[in-house]
Write an enzyme that holds these catalytic residues in place. Structure first.
Site, PDB file in Angstrom:
ATOM      1  N   LEU A 103       1.016  -1.156  -0.043  1.00 54.43           N
ATOM      2  CA  LEU A 103      -0.055  -0.034  -0.008  1.00 54.43           C
ATOM      3  C   LEU A 103       0.866   1.155  -0.030  1.00 54.43           C
ATOM      4  O   LEU A 103       1.866   1.450   0.940  1.00 54.43           O
ATOM      5  CB  LEU A 103      -0.965  -0.261   1.365  1.00 54.43           C
ATOM      6  CG  LEU A 103      -1.590   1.385   1.504  1.00 54.43           C
ATOM      7  CD1 LEU A 103      -2.346   1.914   0.571  1.00 54.43           C
ATOM      8  CD2 LEU A 103      -2.345   1.116   2.828  1.00 54.43           C
ATOM      9  N   LYS A 161      -5.030  12.457   2.460  1.00 52.59           N
ATOM     10  CA  LYS A 161      -6.116  13.098   1.760  1.00 52.59           C
ATOM     11  C   LYS A 161      -6.985  11.937   1.833  1.00 52.59           C
ATOM     12  O   LYS A 161      -8.193  12.127   1.156  1.00 52.59           O
ATOM     13  CB  LYS A 161      -5.936  13.379   0.528  1.00 52.59           C
ATOM     14  CG  LYS A 161      -4.927  14.706   0.414  1.00 52.59           C
ATOM     15  CD  LYS A 161      -4.629  15.153  -1.361  1.00 52.59           C
ATOM     16  CE  LYS A 161      -3.469  16.094  -1.287  1.00 52.59           C
ATOM     17  NZ  LYS A 161      -3.804  17.347  -0.611  1.00 52.59           N
ATOM     18  N   LEU A 174       6.589 -10.924   2.630  1.00 57.77           N
ATOM     19  CA  LEU A 174       7.552 -10.151   1.867  1.00 57.77           C
ATOM     20  C   LEU A 174       7.702  -8.679   1.855  1.00 57.77           C
ATOM     21  O   LEU A 174       6.848  -7.975   2.174  1.00 57.77           O
ATOM     22  CB  LEU A 174       7.724 -10.781   0.334  1.00 57.77           C
ATOM     23  CG  LEU A 174       8.103 -12.204   0.233  1.00 57.77           C
ATOM     24  CD1 LEU A 174       7.656 -12.575  -1.290  1.00 57.77           C
ATOM     25  CD2 LEU A 174       9.275 -12.831   0.701  1.00 57.77           C
TER      26      LEU A 174
HETATM   27  C1  LIG Z   1     -11.151  -9.314   2.072  1.00 56.22           C
HETATM   28  C2  LIG Z   1     -10.219  -8.663   1.524  1.00 56.22           C
HETATM   29  C3  LIG Z   1      -9.598  -7.380   2.387  1.00 56.22           C
HETATM   30  C4  LIG Z   1      -8.575  -6.546   1.823  1.00 56.22           C
HETATM   31  C5  LIG Z   1      -8.115  -5.515   2.470  1.00 56.22           C
HETATM   32  C6  LIG Z   1      -7.779  -5.741   3.940  1.00 56.22           C
HETATM   33  C7  LIG Z   1      -7.009  -4.522   4.734  1.00 56.22           C
HETATM   34  C8  LIG Z   1      -5.707  -3.965   4.225  1.00 56.22           C
HETATM   35  C9  LIG Z   1      -5.305  -2.831   5.006  1.00 56.22           C
HETATM   36  C10 LIG Z   1      -4.183  -2.272   4.472  1.00 56.22           C
HETATM   37  C11 LIG Z   1      -2.939  -3.049   4.337  1.00 56.22           C
HETATM   38  C12 LIG Z   1      -1.406  -2.383   4.130  1.00 56.22           C
HETATM   39  C13 LIG Z   1      -0.354  -3.269   4.449  1.00 56.22           C
HETATM   40  C14 LIG Z   1       0.702  -2.398   3.877  1.00 56.22           C
HETATM   41  O1  LIG Z   1       1.012  -2.473   2.639  1.00 56.22           O
HETATM   42  S1  LIG Z   1       1.914  -1.823   5.261  1.00 56.22           S
HETATM   43  C15 LIG Z   1       2.755  -0.552   4.220  1.00 56.22           C
HETATM   44  C16 LIG Z   1       2.271   0.608   4.291  1.00 56.22           C
HETATM   45  N1  LIG Z   1       2.846   1.584   3.364  1.00 56.22           N
HETATM   46  C17 LIG Z   1       3.565   2.411   4.070  1.00 56.22           C
HETATM   47  O2  LIG Z   1       3.736   2.735   5.037  1.00 56.22           O
HETATM   48  C18 LIG Z   1       4.199   3.338   2.505  1.00 56.22           C
HETATM   49  C19 LIG Z   1       4.491   4.682   3.127  1.00 56.22           C
HETATM   50  N2  LIG Z   1       3.023   5.335   3.425  1.00 56.22           N
HETATM   51  C20 LIG Z   1       2.141   5.752   2.557  1.00 56.22           C
HETATM   52  O3  LIG Z   1       2.279   5.554   1.433  1.00 56.22           O
HETATM   53  C21 LIG Z   1       0.701   6.287   3.027  1.00 56.22           C
HETATM   54  O4  LIG Z   1       1.143   6.789   4.540  1.00 56.22           O
HETATM   55  C22 LIG Z   1      -0.036   5.490   3.381  1.00 56.22           C
HETATM   56  C23 LIG Z   1      -0.561   4.615   2.066  1.00 56.22           C
HETATM   57  C24 LIG Z   1       0.359   4.089   4.158  1.00 56.22           C
HETATM   58  C25 LIG Z   1      -1.386   5.892   4.137  1.00 56.22           C
HETATM   59  O5  LIG Z   1      -2.015   7.089   3.311  1.00 56.22           O
HETATM   60  P1  LIG Z   1      -2.089   8.358   4.170  1.00 56.22           P
HETATM   61  O6  LIG Z   1      -1.294   8.606   5.093  1.00 56.22           O
HETATM   62  O7  LIG Z   1      -2.252   9.501   2.997  1.00 56.22           O
HETATM   63  O8  LIG Z   1      -3.281   8.199   4.928  1.00 56.22           O
HETATM   64  P2  LIG Z   1      -4.975   8.743   4.247  1.00 56.22           P
HETATM   65  O9  LIG Z   1      -5.283   9.838   4.790  1.00 56.22           O
HETATM   66  O10 LIG Z   1      -5.056   8.241   3.009  1.00 56.22           O
HETATM   67  O11 LIG Z   1      -5.750   7.402   5.023  1.00 56.22           O
HETATM   68  C26 LIG Z   1      -5.708   7.583   6.648  1.00 56.22           C
HETATM   69  C27 LIG Z   1      -6.357   6.343   6.923  1.00 56.22           C
HETATM   70  O12 LIG Z   1      -5.581   5.225   6.426  1.00 56.22           O
HETATM   71  C28 LIG Z   1      -5.191   4.486   7.542  1.00 56.22           C
HETATM   72  N3  LIG Z   1      -4.048   3.634   7.490  1.00 56.22           N
HETATM   73  C29 LIG Z   1      -2.634   4.463   7.023  1.00 56.22           C
HETATM   74  N4  LIG Z   1      -1.841   3.813   6.890  1.00 56.22           N
HETATM   75  C30 LIG Z   1      -2.273   2.486   7.068  1.00 56.22           C
HETATM   76  C31 LIG Z   1      -1.634   1.242   6.647  1.00 56.22           C
HETATM   77  N5  LIG Z   1      -0.439   1.045   6.530  1.00 56.22           N
HETATM   78  N6  LIG Z   1      -2.700  -0.135   6.934  1.00 56.22           N
HETATM   79  C32 LIG Z   1      -3.796   0.369   7.147  1.00 56.22           C
HETATM   80  N7  LIG Z   1      -4.606   1.582   7.199  1.00 56.22           N
HETATM   81  C33 LIG Z   1      -3.667   2.438   7.106  1.00 56.22           C
HETATM   82  C34 LIG Z   1      -5.109   5.330   8.681  1.00 56.22           C
HETATM   83  O13 LIG Z   1      -5.421   4.525   9.777  1.00 56.22           O
HETATM   84  C35 LIG Z   1      -6.482   6.222   8.506  1.00 56.22           C
HETATM   85  O14 LIG Z   1      -7.542   5.428   8.833  1.00 56.22           O
HETATM   86  P3  LIG Z   1      -8.501   5.589  10.217  1.00 56.22           P
HETATM   87  O15 LIG Z   1      -7.410   5.562  11.246  1.00 56.22           O
HETATM   88  O16 LIG Z   1      -8.720   7.327  10.091  1.00 56.22           O
HETATM   89  O17 LIG Z   1      -9.520   4.682  10.293  1.00 56.22           O
END
Ligand SMILES: CCCCCCCCCCCCCC(=O)SCCNC(=O)CCNC(=O)[C@H](O)C(C)(C)COP(=O)(O)OP(=O)(O)OC[C@H]1O[C@@H](n2cnc3c(N)ncnc32)[C@H](O)[C@@H]1OP(=O)(O)O
Length: 537
Positions: free
Chosen positions: A257, A266, A537
């Protein structure tokens, strides 16, 4: 990547020094902090007084963040009046403070490393999702939080994106698109808290990781700028069959992600997650596993990173580690020196080959029964996980003993595997890349002998295996060898001179309820670390 074959071939150069042996004498304390903090004073009364002073200072800090300035302040306070004989060194203090933070996180009081500073109840997105919430009672019964739905009841149209952006499925058969993904992640993916290092997955590695048997191409969800088609965000999910305690769960493993730095905060991440969820629902998949440094509702387990220093001068240079006060660089280099040839080369250690895959699959399946959260792998998946990553930095080995009936054949008794994941060293004048090896899966048939745990035989064997993994990594010019506190890793981390890292990795399950699994804390019948058997990974 340097090849490792010559390491196995060179058994004649076998160096009998134990990888545990410190050559630098007894006073060589561990450098990167594998030991517990110690308070070295002669009288126990004095010790008590000093300890209470330490805890007093530390207690006032509970629940706060641990920046360097605080470590310095605490060090000054704790060590004042102790002149040349400081009570605690910097690393011990930092670790204690970290530990306090961990406890707070587990109690839901604080975020880690500044990664989620907001109130733990204030998760606008996660509070709407089928995940265990912080204040939920521990699960009485394992199972889904919401039922699976037939395809026709799943939302058919993509979620709306902010204007100027559009959805784009990333085609992993198209090298140009993998390169775009590589470029997005190289510049924007996970960094440490100090923004000194950023994971740098290679394009080939990503292709390997994202194309396991049966992968769904629609689960590589990208977002592009409509006007110029630039890729600015991504999330992926690959199929994985899990065993969570006694249940078999068909799930996706969500990873990578990433949102371009300029588009952060955002609320785009929830849209990406929902769109991936929709795609999975359309495929009939309703559960997921994912990990992250961030604390969101609610980790099913938390593991800690440990690091085995290999290239001391470089790691010091890039400030990955430091030379403690009671140590010199030269002594540190001696402390972390490893033999030049794997010990098990004599007993048949060699690179894994296609002909080993069935035996490895059987060994893997049986060994993984030891843990509560594990991927169940078919022979094809074992082939993919341990053989297809070869060209992209994965190293998988097997070892065995001669078959008693047929001296020509070997029975595979053990295997181990690790992979290369370099990190960009951000803004360093001399070094661009930190070459890190990460321990992947391993197994040994010693686990199947009765009473091996009681007699320490398995611990001994696993230690031998990982000691060899470290030697091979060192020969292949890795700078550091990383492992988490999962599987049986606790049994060798300290003996093999791994130092405790700052980083914690939280494990999450989507739409699956289960009680917490042993990680940095023991759980019921499981000791520390022994709940989790998933390495992502
Ligand atoms: C059935 C199938 C289901 C499939 C889906 C299962 C779930 C999968 C879940 C994902 C698993 C990923 C596993 C990996 O890849 S973990 C690796 C994550 N990536 C990074 O750390 C890379 C650098 N960071 C970024 O690119 C951004 O900061 C990311 C994209 C992480 C967030 O972008 P941004 O900083 O611009 O935030 P926003 O304003 O858009 O959104 C804010 C909301 O997002 C929630 N947030 C932030 N980071 C994460 C995170 N790592 N897991 C889950 N949620 C996360 C946050 O709590 C808040 O929600 P809430 O707290 O208000 O409620």
């Amino acid at each position: 990547m340097p090849t490792v074959t010559e390491v196995y071939d060179d058994a004649s150069a076998y160096d009998d020094r134990d990888v545990n042996d410190s050559e630098s004498g007894e006073d060589d304390g561990p450098a990167a902090g594998p030991s517990d903090p110690s308070i070295a004073t002669p009288s126990s009364k004095k010790k008590k007084k000093k300890r209470s002073k330490v805890s007093k200072v530390l207690n006032t800090l509970k629940g706060k963040e641990v920046p360097q300035v605080m470590v310095d302040k605490v060090m000054e306070k704790v060590n004042e009046e102790h002149g040349d004989q400081p009570l605690m060194d910097e690393e011990s203090i930092r670790r204690l403070l970290e530990q306090l933070k961990v406890n707070d996180v587990l109690q839901g009081k604080a975020g880690l490393g500044g990664k989620n500073k907001k109130d733990m109840g204030d998760h606008k997105f996660w509070s709407t999702q089928p995940v265990q919430q912080f204040d939920d009672a521990p699960a009485e019964q394992d199972g889904p939080l919401e039922p699976s739905r037939p395809r026709e009841e799943v939302r058919q149209e993509p979620y709306p994106l902010p204007k100027d952006f559009e959805w784009s499925t990333i085609d992993l058969d198209n090298p140009a698109q993998i390169k775009e993904l590589y470029e997005l992640l190289s510049a924007n993916y996970v960094e440490d808290d100090q923004a000194s290092f950023r994971f740098q997955y290679s394009a080939e590695f990503l292709e390997w990781a994202l194309k396991p048997p049966g992968y769904h191409k629609e689960c590589n969800v990208g977002v592009r700028v409509s006007s110029n088609k630039k890729l600015v965000a991504f999330i992926s999910g690959v199929p994985i069959t899990l065993r969570v305690r006694e249940n078999r769960v068909e799930a996706v493993e969500v990873n990578y992600l990433c949102i371009r730095k300029k588009l952060r905060s955002k609320r785009l991440a929830p849209v990406l997650i929902k769109e991936l969820t929709r795609q999975c629902h359309l495929k009939g998949i309703f559960q997921a596993i994912y990990t992250g440094g961030i604390v969101i509702p609610t980790p099913v387990s938390t593991c800690r990173y440990f690091h085995r220093t290999l290239n001391v001068p470089k790691l010091v240079d890039v400030k990955f580690t430091f030379v403690p006060r009671n140590m010199t660089l030269a002594r540190m280099i001696r402390l972390y020196k490893v033999p030049s040839t794997p010990h098990l080369a004599r007993s048949g250690l060699r690179e894994m080959e296609d002909r080993d895959v069935e035996a490895v699959a059987a060994l893997y399946s049986r060994y993984m029964e030891r843990f509560d959260l594990v991927p169940l792998m078919s022979v094809d998946e074992v082939l993919h996980q341990f053989m297809s990553g070869r060209g992209v930095g994965e190293i998988s080995t097997v070892t065995g003993r001669r078959d008693r009936q047929n001296s020509e054949t070997h029975k595979i008794t053990d295997f181990f595997s690790f992979y290369s994941l370099p990190s960009t060293v951000i803004n360093h004048p001399r070094h661009n890349l930190l070459e890190a090896a990460y321990l992947f899966y391993y197994a040994s048939d010693v686990a199947f002998e009765d009473g091996t745990d009681d007699r320490g035989l398995l611990k001994h064997r696993v230690q031998e295996l990982i000691a060899d993994a470290i030697i091979i990594a060192d020969q292949a010019k890795f700078d550091v060898f990383n492992a988490l506190t999962l599987m049986d890793n606790m049994s060798f981390l300290s003996d093999l001179k791994f130092g405790q890292g700052d980083g914690l990795l939280n494990f999450y399950l989507y739409n699956w309820r289960t009680k917490p699994l042993a990680g940095i804390n023991a759980v019921e019948d499981r000791p520390i670390g022994r709940g989790v058997g998933v390495v992502m990974l």
